[in-house]
Design a protein around this motif. Sequence first.
Motif, PDB file in Angstrom:
ATOM      1  N   ARG A 105       0.794  -1.245  -0.203  1.00  5.86           N
ATOM      2  CA  ARG A 105       0.023   0.120  -0.051  1.00  5.86           C
ATOM      3  C   ARG A 105       0.741   1.206  -0.156  1.00  5.86           C
ATOM      4  NH1 ARG A 105      -4.594  -1.140   4.435  1.00  5.86           N
ATOM      5  NH2 ARG A 105      -3.186  -2.842   5.035  1.00  5.86           N
ATOM      6  N   VAL A 106       2.162   1.266  -0.463  1.00  9.31           N
ATOM      7  CA  VAL A 106       3.052   2.510  -0.351  1.00  9.31           C
ATOM      8  C   VAL A 106       2.278   3.241  -1.197  1.00  9.31           C
ATOM      9  CG1 VAL A 106       5.210   3.108  -1.298  1.00  9.31           C
ATOM     10  CG2 VAL A 106       5.196   1.018  -0.280  1.00  9.31           C
ATOM     11  N   HIS A 107       1.879   2.976  -2.373  1.00  9.07           N
ATOM     12  CA  HIS A 107       1.069   4.005  -3.255  1.00  9.07           C
ATOM     13  C   HIS A 107       0.012   4.762  -2.440  1.00  9.07           C
ATOM     14  CE1 HIS A 107       0.065   6.177  -6.834  1.00  9.07           C
ATOM     15  NE2 HIS A 107      -1.182   5.565  -6.664  1.00  9.07           N
ATOM     16  N   GLU A 108      -0.925   4.015  -1.795  1.00  9.50           N
ATOM     17  CA  GLU A 108      -1.897   4.484  -1.102  1.00  9.50           C
ATOM     18  C   GLU A 108      -1.402   5.279   0.040  1.00  9.50           C
ATOM     19  OE1 GLU A 108      -5.556   2.148   1.075  1.00  9.50           O
ATOM     20  OE2 GLU A 108      -5.043   1.114  -1.010  1.00  9.50           O
ATOM     21  N   ILE A 109      -0.465   4.926   0.606  1.00  9.93           N
ATOM     22  CA  ILE A 109       0.048   5.709   1.723  1.00  9.93           C
ATOM     23  C   ILE A 109       0.561   7.355   1.405  1.00  9.93           C
ATOM     24  CG2 ILE A 109       1.770   5.659   3.697  1.00  9.93           C
ATOM     25  CD1 ILE A 109       1.856   2.740   3.573  1.00  9.93           C
ATOM     26  N   GLY A 110       0.960   7.061   0.119  1.00  6.87           N
ATOM     27  CA  GLY A 110       1.810   8.247  -0.512  1.00  6.87           C
ATOM     28  C   GLY A 110       0.374   9.207  -0.873  1.00  6.87           C
ATOM     29  N   ILE A 111      -0.653   8.618  -1.314  1.00  3.83           N
ATOM     30  CA  ILE A 111      -1.776   9.411  -1.423  1.00  3.83           C
ATOM     31  C   ILE A 111      -2.459  10.119   0.027  1.00  3.83           C
ATOM     32  CG2 ILE A 111      -4.252   9.477  -2.230  1.00  3.83           C
ATOM     33  CD1 ILE A 111      -3.727   6.987  -3.988  1.00  3.83           C
ATOM     34  N   LEU A 112      -2.381   9.218   0.897  1.00  2.00           N
ATOM     35  CA  LEU A 112      -3.110   9.692   2.134  1.00  2.00           C
ATOM     36  C   LEU A 112      -2.068  10.856   2.735  1.00  2.00           C
ATOM     37  CD1 LEU A 112      -3.878   6.211   3.914  1.00  2.00           C
ATOM     38  CD2 LEU A 112      -5.535   8.078   2.762  1.00  2.00           C
ATOM     39  N   ALA A 165       5.453   2.985   7.634  1.00  2.00           N
ATOM     40  CA  ALA A 165       4.473   3.438   6.954  1.00  2.00           C
ATOM     41  C   ALA A 165       4.355   4.934   7.030  1.00  2.00           C
ATOM     42  CB  ALA A 165       3.033   2.555   6.877  1.00  2.00           C
ATOM     43  N   SER A 166       4.372   5.343   8.212  1.00  8.67           N
ATOM     44  CA  SER A 166       3.994   6.789   8.474  1.00  8.67           C
ATOM     45  C   SER A 166       5.177   7.593   8.291  1.00  8.67           C
ATOM     46  CB  SER A 166       3.714   7.025   9.913  1.00  8.67           C
ATOM     47  OG  SER A 166       4.744   6.501  10.695  1.00  8.67           O
ATOM     48  N   ASN A 167       6.302   7.117   8.210  1.00 10.21           N
ATOM     49  CA  ASN A 167       7.636   7.966   7.681  1.00 10.21           C
ATOM     50  C   ASN A 167       8.037   7.958   6.460  1.00 10.21           C
ATOM     51  OD1 ASN A 167       8.812   9.209  10.277  1.00 10.21           O
ATOM     52  ND2 ASN A 167       8.231   7.360  10.904  1.00 10.21           N
ATOM     53  N   MET A 168       7.209   7.254   5.561  1.00 10.14           N
ATOM     54  CA  MET A 168       7.563   7.383   4.122  1.00 10.14           C
ATOM     55  C   MET A 168       7.496   8.703   3.590  1.00 10.14           C
ATOM     56  SD  MET A 168       5.350   4.272   2.535  1.00 10.14           S
ATOM     57  CE  MET A 168       5.949   2.578   3.075  1.00 10.14           C
ATOM     58  N   ASP A 169       8.472   9.188   2.508  1.00  8.71           N
ATOM     59  CA  ASP A 169       8.395  10.270   1.686  1.00  8.71           C
ATOM     60  C   ASP A 169       7.038  10.041   0.646  1.00  8.71           C
ATOM     61  OD1 ASP A 169       9.365  12.501   0.681  1.00  8.71           O
ATOM     62  OD2 ASP A 169       9.937  11.396  -0.983  1.00  8.71           O
ATOM     63  N   PRO A 170       6.157  11.262   0.885  1.00  9.44           N
ATOM     64  CA  PRO A 170       5.123  10.949   0.052  1.00  9.44           C
ATOM     65  C   PRO A 170       5.473  10.889  -1.309  1.00  9.44           C
ATOM     66  CG  PRO A 170       5.087  12.961   1.501  1.00  9.44           C
ATOM     67  CD  PRO A 170       6.298  12.145   1.795  1.00  9.44           C
ATOM     68  N   ILE A 171       6.422  11.818  -1.713  1.00 10.31           N
ATOM     69  CA  ILE A 171       6.607  11.782  -3.140  1.00 10.31           C
ATOM     70  C   ILE A 171       7.117  10.534  -3.742  1.00 10.31           C
ATOM     71  CG2 ILE A 171       8.057  12.958  -4.894  1.00 10.31           C
ATOM     72  CD1 ILE A 171       8.376  15.532  -2.998  1.00 10.31           C
ATOM     73  N   ASP A 172       8.209   9.946  -3.010  1.00 13.43           N
ATOM     74  CA  ASP A 172       8.613   8.406  -3.298  1.00 13.43           C
ATOM     75  C   ASP A 172       7.527   7.541  -3.376  1.00 13.43           C
ATOM     76  OD1 ASP A 172      11.110   9.573  -3.608  1.00 13.43           O
ATOM     77  OD2 ASP A 172      11.699   8.668  -1.553  1.00 13.43           O
ATOM     78  N   ALA A 173       6.539   7.675  -2.241  1.00  8.97           N
ATOM     79  CA  ALA A 173       5.501   6.724  -2.160  1.00  8.97           C
ATOM     80  C   ALA A 173       4.502   6.798  -3.207  1.00  8.97           C
ATOM     81  CB  ALA A 173       4.638   7.020  -0.923  1.00  8.97           C
ATOM     82  N   LEU A 174       4.151   8.069  -3.913  1.00 10.81           N
ATOM     83  CA  LEU A 174       3.275   8.279  -4.745  1.00 10.81           C
ATOM     84  C   LEU A 174       3.937   7.725  -6.079  1.00 10.81           C
ATOM     85  CD1 LEU A 174       1.869  12.059  -4.392  1.00 10.81           C
ATOM     86  CD2 LEU A 174       0.764   9.743  -4.486  1.00 10.81           C
ATOM     87  N   ARG A 175       5.304   7.808  -6.423  1.00  9.99           N
ATOM     88  CA  ARG A 175       6.009   7.445  -7.540  1.00  9.99           C
ATOM     89  C   ARG A 175       5.845   5.792  -7.716  1.00  9.99           C
ATOM     90  NH1 ARG A 175      10.842  10.418  -6.993  1.00  9.99           N
ATOM     91  NH2 ARG A 175      10.190  12.334  -7.531  1.00  9.99           N
ATOM     92  N   SER A 176       5.783   5.336  -6.699  1.00 11.81           N
ATOM     93  CA  SER A 176       5.934   3.640  -6.633  1.00 11.81           C
ATOM     94  C   SER A 176       4.574   3.166  -7.051  1.00 11.81           C
ATOM     95  CB  SER A 176       6.147   3.295  -5.422  1.00 11.81           C
ATOM     96  OG  SER A 176       5.095   3.061  -4.790  1.00 11.81           O
ATOM     97  N   GLU A 177       4.652   2.582  -8.102  1.00 10.20           N
ATOM     98  CA  GLU A 177       3.281   1.777  -8.815  1.00 10.20           C
ATOM     99  C   GLU A 177       3.479   0.591  -9.239  1.00 10.20           C
ATOM    100  OE1 GLU A 177      -0.684   4.034 -10.292  1.00 10.20           O
ATOM    101  OE2 GLU A 177       1.112   5.014 -10.227  1.00 10.20           O
TER     102      GLU A 177
END
Lengths: 231, 379
Positions: B278-285, B367-379
């Motif tokens: 759910r990295v991507h989803e976490i990025g969205i959140l 999960a909470s310490n992910m970088d949102p940009i990196d997280a959004l990029r992963s798909e």
Amino acid sequence: MKVTGMDEIPLIRLRDVTKVYHLESGDFTALKNVSLDIMENEFVAIMGPSGSGKSTIMNQLGILDVPTTGELYIDGKNVADMTPLERTHMRRDTIGYVFQRFYLIPLLSAYENVEYPLILRYKHRDTSGKASAVLRSVGFDEQMSAHRPNQLSGGQQQRVAIARALVNDPKIILCDEPSGNLDRKTGLQIMDLLADLHQKGKTVILVTHDPKIAEYAHRTIELDDGRIIAS
Amino acid sequence: MRSLLASIGIVIGVVAISSMGMLGANMQLSVKEQLSSNVNTVMISSDVVRTTNTAGNPVTSQGVTKSQLNDIRNAAGTNVVIPIHRTNTQFTIGSTDGRGSIYGLEPDDIEKFLTLETGEIPRGANDAVVGSNVATNFNLAIGTRIKIGPANTENRPAIRVSGILPARGFASDGINTDNAIIVTDTWYTDHFGNKDVYDQVNVIVKNVDTITDVETAIDEKVNRRSDVIRISDASSRLTSITQTLGTITTFILAIGGISLVVAAVSIFNVMMMSVNERVHEIGILLSIGTEKGEVRRMFLYEAFILGIIGAGVGGICSLVIGYSVVSAMIGNTAYFFMPDSILYVPYGMVIGIVVCVASGLYPAWKASNMDPIDALRSE
């Protein structure tokens, strides 16, 4: 702090902003001494070829990232001085982000996707009907709102994404290639929607490489190799 | 599906911990119950080990005297005091000679610590109760007459069997009845003398936990000037047996604990996969303004739910399984619902939930310490 003379104090101000990414292949400077003011209720298009720094500048404006050097003020506040929590709250309350690929949460219905930021802000489910109202304003009735993202077309998903960006009544709407994943006609409908939001007083900033799309904006900023070449 | 399997891990862990704990507790409770009927007796005899006291005066009595008995009665309070006469002698049944112990007891005292298999306690002056070995070896029945005394003596007194005792084995109160004949105290003193001197005095305490207090009271009362009586009991046996059982319980709990560790690893694994998926989803959140703490709580909540489900199912299973295991291995479920035993179920459940949430800590933090940009990029 809200300042009345909105013509004097810009809503967004970048001063000498440089962003350096430390990569394995060496440092990469994505933004080089960018200075820029955006006033309230402007409609700005940021254009440029790939790798020119469009996405980087959007990430700065959306405070998903902070400048390496230089200063960034949003709504009168220096982003560098804010705590991570304050940045999160600003992202939630002041900025609405519309992504090229919509980025809706697949497990939630259209309605729940729009309601989510309200829950984040008010810590309880929406009882005011605001989520429904915003969905109606982008052309979604109740029946459509119950659908999950994978049951919706691209244009419909982007409308939901815009509704989600709007629901906390932000001052700034950031759109990263909002029509990039849509066919021409649907893309133009989305642009009409954004133009309408600008009419209603929102500050709209969009990234595009389509000059036709950029025509909707009142001001176009061109980036190349991390610098502003036309504003 | 994966979460379900991980939950089953927790179920097994909870079942292991609680049913093994219950098994141990039931074992302890039933052994303690069985033993405490044996170890609730204080044995008092004359201090025959030393023949002179500290001042150099000889110890005059070879038994517990009448006045000492009265002191013991006073010190023992409401607990049962049983004075006992005892000797060894020969006896004859029909034409067969035998040898065994003779106990002299007040008829009323017999029932206070002995149960008859058949017959009744002595009513008449010549009635007696015989131990199981005596009864079997000599084919005794109610009414049989036994002549007491060496075979070559003239005019031996006879007693009549009024009751037969079941096998008692080696008794921790010093009254080994299997090879004995129990006569009334009057009959005993009439024939063996020693009217006011008893060979042993037993005090049966009502609550085995107070045995030390009773002993202290008697000791202070009777051994006031010098040690004239010896006081002993078998309660140290109970203590050491319950301690051993406690160690065994801890040991089997530890084995149950291992299964919880395995469950913790699988929960951790599931949570990590859930985060990675759910990295991507976490990025969205994160990008739409979800606080780190909210993301963290989301995953901890998920782990908690897994824990609750696992512990709930595990709790029910351990009641069923624990009950079967206890009844199969101990053969007695009377103690199953006692607090000491049944409490292992909530213990196991709480431990299961805590283990689950603890295994979710790192994944939630990640999960909470992910970088949102990196997280959004992963798909």
